[in-house]
Scaffold this motif. Structure first.
Motif, PDB file in Angstrom:
ATOM      1  N   ALA A 193       0.835  -1.207   0.000  1.00 27.49           N
ATOM      2  CA  ALA A 193       0.000   0.000   0.000  1.00 27.49           C
ATOM      3  C   ALA A 193       0.869   1.257   0.000  1.00 27.49           C
ATOM      4  O   ALA A 193       0.559   2.238  -0.682  1.00 27.49           O
ATOM      5  N   GLY A 194       1.951   1.230   0.752  1.00 29.02           N
ATOM      6  CA  GLY A 194       2.880   2.362   0.750  1.00 29.02           C
ATOM      7  C   GLY A 194       3.453   2.598  -0.638  1.00 29.02           C
ATOM      8  O   GLY A 194       3.593   3.742  -1.091  1.00 29.02           O
ATOM      9  N   TRP A 195       3.798   1.515  -1.324  1.00 24.76           N
ATOM     10  CA  TRP A 195       4.308   1.596  -2.693  1.00 24.76           C
ATOM     11  C   TRP A 195       3.252   2.197  -3.629  1.00 24.76           C
ATOM     12  O   TRP A 195       3.546   3.078  -4.436  1.00 24.76           O
ATOM     13  N   GLN A 196       2.013   1.707  -3.517  1.00 27.15           N
ATOM     14  CA  GLN A 196       0.943   2.189  -4.375  1.00 27.15           C
ATOM     15  C   GLN A 196       0.751   3.704  -4.241  1.00 27.15           C
ATOM     16  O   GLN A 196       0.662   4.419  -5.229  1.00 27.15           O
ATOM     17  N   TRP A 197       0.672   4.173  -2.992  1.00 22.45           N
ATOM     18  CA  TRP A 197       0.446   5.597  -2.764  1.00 22.45           C
ATOM     19  C   TRP A 197       1.697   6.424  -3.057  1.00 22.45           C
ATOM     20  O   TRP A 197       1.606   7.531  -3.594  1.00 22.45           O
ATOM     21  N   GLY A 198       2.870   5.903  -2.717  1.00 16.23           N
ATOM     22  CA  GLY A 198       4.106   6.636  -2.985  1.00 16.23           C
ATOM     23  C   GLY A 198       4.319   6.859  -4.471  1.00 16.23           C
ATOM     24  O   GLY A 198       4.635   7.972  -4.909  1.00 16.23           O
ATOM     25  N   LEU A 199       4.123   5.823  -5.257  1.00 16.73           N
ATOM     26  CA  LEU A 199       4.278   5.964  -6.703  1.00 16.73           C
ATOM     27  C   LEU A 199       3.158   6.823  -7.284  1.00 16.73           C
ATOM     28  O   LEU A 199       3.382   7.601  -8.217  1.00 16.73           O
ATOM     29  N   GLY A 200       1.967   6.728  -6.712  1.00 14.07           N
ATOM     30  CA  GLY A 200       0.863   7.586  -7.147  1.00 14.07           C
ATOM     31  C   GLY A 200       1.172   9.060  -6.930  1.00 14.07           C
ATOM     32  O   GLY A 200       0.890   9.905  -7.790  1.00 14.07           O
ATOM     33  N   VAL A 201       1.794   9.378  -5.810  1.00  5.88           N
ATOM     34  CA  VAL A 201       2.198  10.765  -5.523  1.00  5.88           C
ATOM     35  C   VAL A 201       3.267  11.225  -6.510  1.00  5.88           C
ATOM     36  O   VAL A 201       3.224  12.353  -7.009  1.00  5.88           O
ATOM     37  N   LEU A 202       4.234  10.349  -6.812  1.00  7.91           N
ATOM     38  CA  LEU A 202       5.291  10.705  -7.766  1.00  7.91           C
ATOM     39  C   LEU A 202       4.744  10.901  -9.189  1.00  7.91           C
ATOM     40  O   LEU A 202       5.277  11.706  -9.955  1.00  7.91           O
ATOM     41  N   GLN A 203       3.696  10.173  -9.537  1.00  7.52           N
ATOM     42  CA  GLN A 203       3.113  10.297 -10.877  1.00  7.52           C
ATOM     43  C   GLN A 203       2.151  11.477 -10.991  1.00  7.52           C
ATOM     44  O   GLN A 203       1.888  11.951 -12.102  1.00  7.52           O
ATOM     45  N   TRP A 204       1.650  11.974  -9.871  1.00  8.25           N
ATOM     46  CA  TRP A 204       0.618  13.006  -9.902  1.00  8.25           C
ATOM     47  C   TRP A 204       1.030  14.269 -10.661  1.00  8.25           C
ATOM     48  O   TRP A 204       0.225  14.802 -11.445  1.00  8.25           O
ATOM     49  N   PRO A 205       2.248  14.796 -10.496  1.00  5.18           N
ATOM     50  CA  PRO A 205       2.592  16.015 -11.262  1.00  5.18           C
ATOM     51  C   PRO A 205       2.450  15.830 -12.777  1.00  5.18           C
ATOM     52  O   PRO A 205       2.065  16.768 -13.483  1.00  5.18           O
ATOM     53  N   PRO A 230      -7.168  14.050  -8.813  1.00  6.28           N
ATOM     54  CA  PRO A 230      -6.738  13.712  -7.452  1.00  6.28           C
ATOM     55  C   PRO A 230      -5.500  12.799  -7.499  1.00  6.28           C
ATOM     56  O   PRO A 230      -5.195  12.209  -8.533  1.00  6.28           O
ATOM     57  N   VAL A 231      -4.816  12.715  -6.380  1.00  3.80           N
ATOM     58  CA  VAL A 231      -3.724  11.754  -6.258  1.00  3.80           C
ATOM     59  C   VAL A 231      -4.358  10.384  -6.052  1.00  3.80           C
ATOM     60  O   VAL A 231      -5.203  10.208  -5.172  1.00  3.80           O
ATOM     61  N   LEU A 232      -3.973   9.434  -6.880  1.00  2.38           N
ATOM     62  CA  LEU A 232      -4.533   8.090  -6.801  1.00  2.38           C
ATOM     63  C   LEU A 232      -3.417   7.061  -6.667  1.00  2.38           C
ATOM     64  O   LEU A 232      -2.339   7.242  -7.244  1.00  2.38           O
ATOM     65  N   PRO A 233      -3.664   5.975  -5.947  1.00  6.42           N
ATOM     66  CA  PRO A 233      -2.644   4.920  -5.869  1.00  6.42           C
ATOM     67  C   PRO A 233      -2.537   4.189  -7.201  1.00  6.42           C
ATOM     68  O   PRO A 233      -3.498   4.120  -7.963  1.00  6.42           O
ATOM     69  N   VAL A 234      -1.359   3.667  -7.482  1.00  8.84           N
ATOM     70  CA  VAL A 234      -1.172   2.862  -8.687  1.00  8.84           C
ATOM     71  C   VAL A 234      -1.670   1.447  -8.430  1.00  8.84           C
ATOM     72  O   VAL A 234      -1.832   1.030  -7.283  1.00  8.84           O
ATOM     73  N   ALA A 235      -1.890   0.702  -9.501  1.00 10.97           N
ATOM     74  CA  ALA A 235      -2.293  -0.694  -9.364  1.00 10.97           C
ATOM     75  C   ALA A 235      -1.100  -1.513  -8.887  1.00 10.97           C
ATOM     76  O   ALA A 235       0.039  -1.268  -9.284  1.00 10.97           O
ATOM     77  N   HIS A 236      -1.367  -2.448  -8.022  1.00  5.14           N
ATOM     78  CA  HIS A 236      -0.301  -3.290  -7.469  1.00  5.14           C
ATOM     79  C   HIS A 236      -0.903  -4.622  -7.032  1.00  5.14           C
ATOM     80  O   HIS A 236      -1.995  -4.660  -6.483  1.00  5.14           O
ATOM     81  N   THR A 237      -0.170  -5.682  -7.269  1.00  6.51           N
ATOM     82  CA  THR A 237      -0.609  -7.011  -6.872  1.00  6.51           C
ATOM     83  C   THR A 237       0.449  -7.649  -5.982  1.00  6.51           C
ATOM     84  O   THR A 237       1.623  -7.708  -6.362  1.00  6.51           O
TER      85      THR A 237
END
Length: 172
Positions: free
Chosen positions: A89-101, A116-123
């Motif tokens: 979950a940390g990875w999903q949100w962290g990468l989502g924040v980096l992709q947001w700009p 909005p800032v969204l988490p990336v897909a992750h399995t």
């Protein structure tokens, strides 16, 4: 970072994540991204570390200690992300924040509202740990970048060498 294997890994990672996974989602495309990322990410970390630590220094040499630390850190973080839900979950949100700009810029250029800032897909997938040997690519390339290491332990401790010059790579 400019070695053909590293550039190839970056190209495969981008191509796979933005095209192949969408067109042909499968076990293979998932593993392909993992292999490409593991082959290049420790070298990216090392490059960032060295860039920051070498500011203002005239006699900078790459460090095998930093290289090994980057490989181990990558292995530990990758493993945690793949098997531990909280790390994933940390990875999903962290990468989502980096992709947001980038999403923001795209929205502004196309006249759409601010996204909005969204988490990336992750399995979570323990079989992704089978790709950890790809870290050996980073280790091999980074090790070779340091050049031959022929110093004796006594030379390392005293900071001297037989030729009077400093080696091309340090362990500290």
């Amino acid at each position: 970072m400019l070695h053909p294997l590293v550039l190839g890994a970056v190209a495969v990672l981008i191509l796979n994540d933005h095209l192949l996974k969408a067109r042909w989602p499968s076990w293979w495309t998932g593993k392909l991204s993992d292999v490409a990322g593991l082959a290049m990410f420790p070298l990216l970390l090392q490059a960032l570390w060295e860039h920051v630590s070498a500011r203002g220094e005239r006699s900078f040499r790459p460090s095998r200690t930093v290289l090994v630390g980057c490989v181990v850190l990558t292995a530990l973080c990758f493993s945690a992300i793949k098997v531990w839900p909280l790390a994933g979950a940390g990875w999903q949100w962290g990468l989502g924040v980096l992709q947001w700009p980038f999403h923001l810029l795209q929205a502004l250029l196309s006249g759409r509202p601010i996204p909005p800032v969204l988490p990336v897909a992750h399995t979570l997938d323990v079989t992704d740990l089978l790709t950890l040997p790809a870290l050996l690519v980073s280790l091999m390339l980074g090790w070779r970048r340091c050049g031959p290491e022929t110093r004796r332990v006594s030379e390392l401790l005293t900071g001297t060498s037989r030729s009077g010059s400093t080696p091309p790579c340090t362990f500290l």
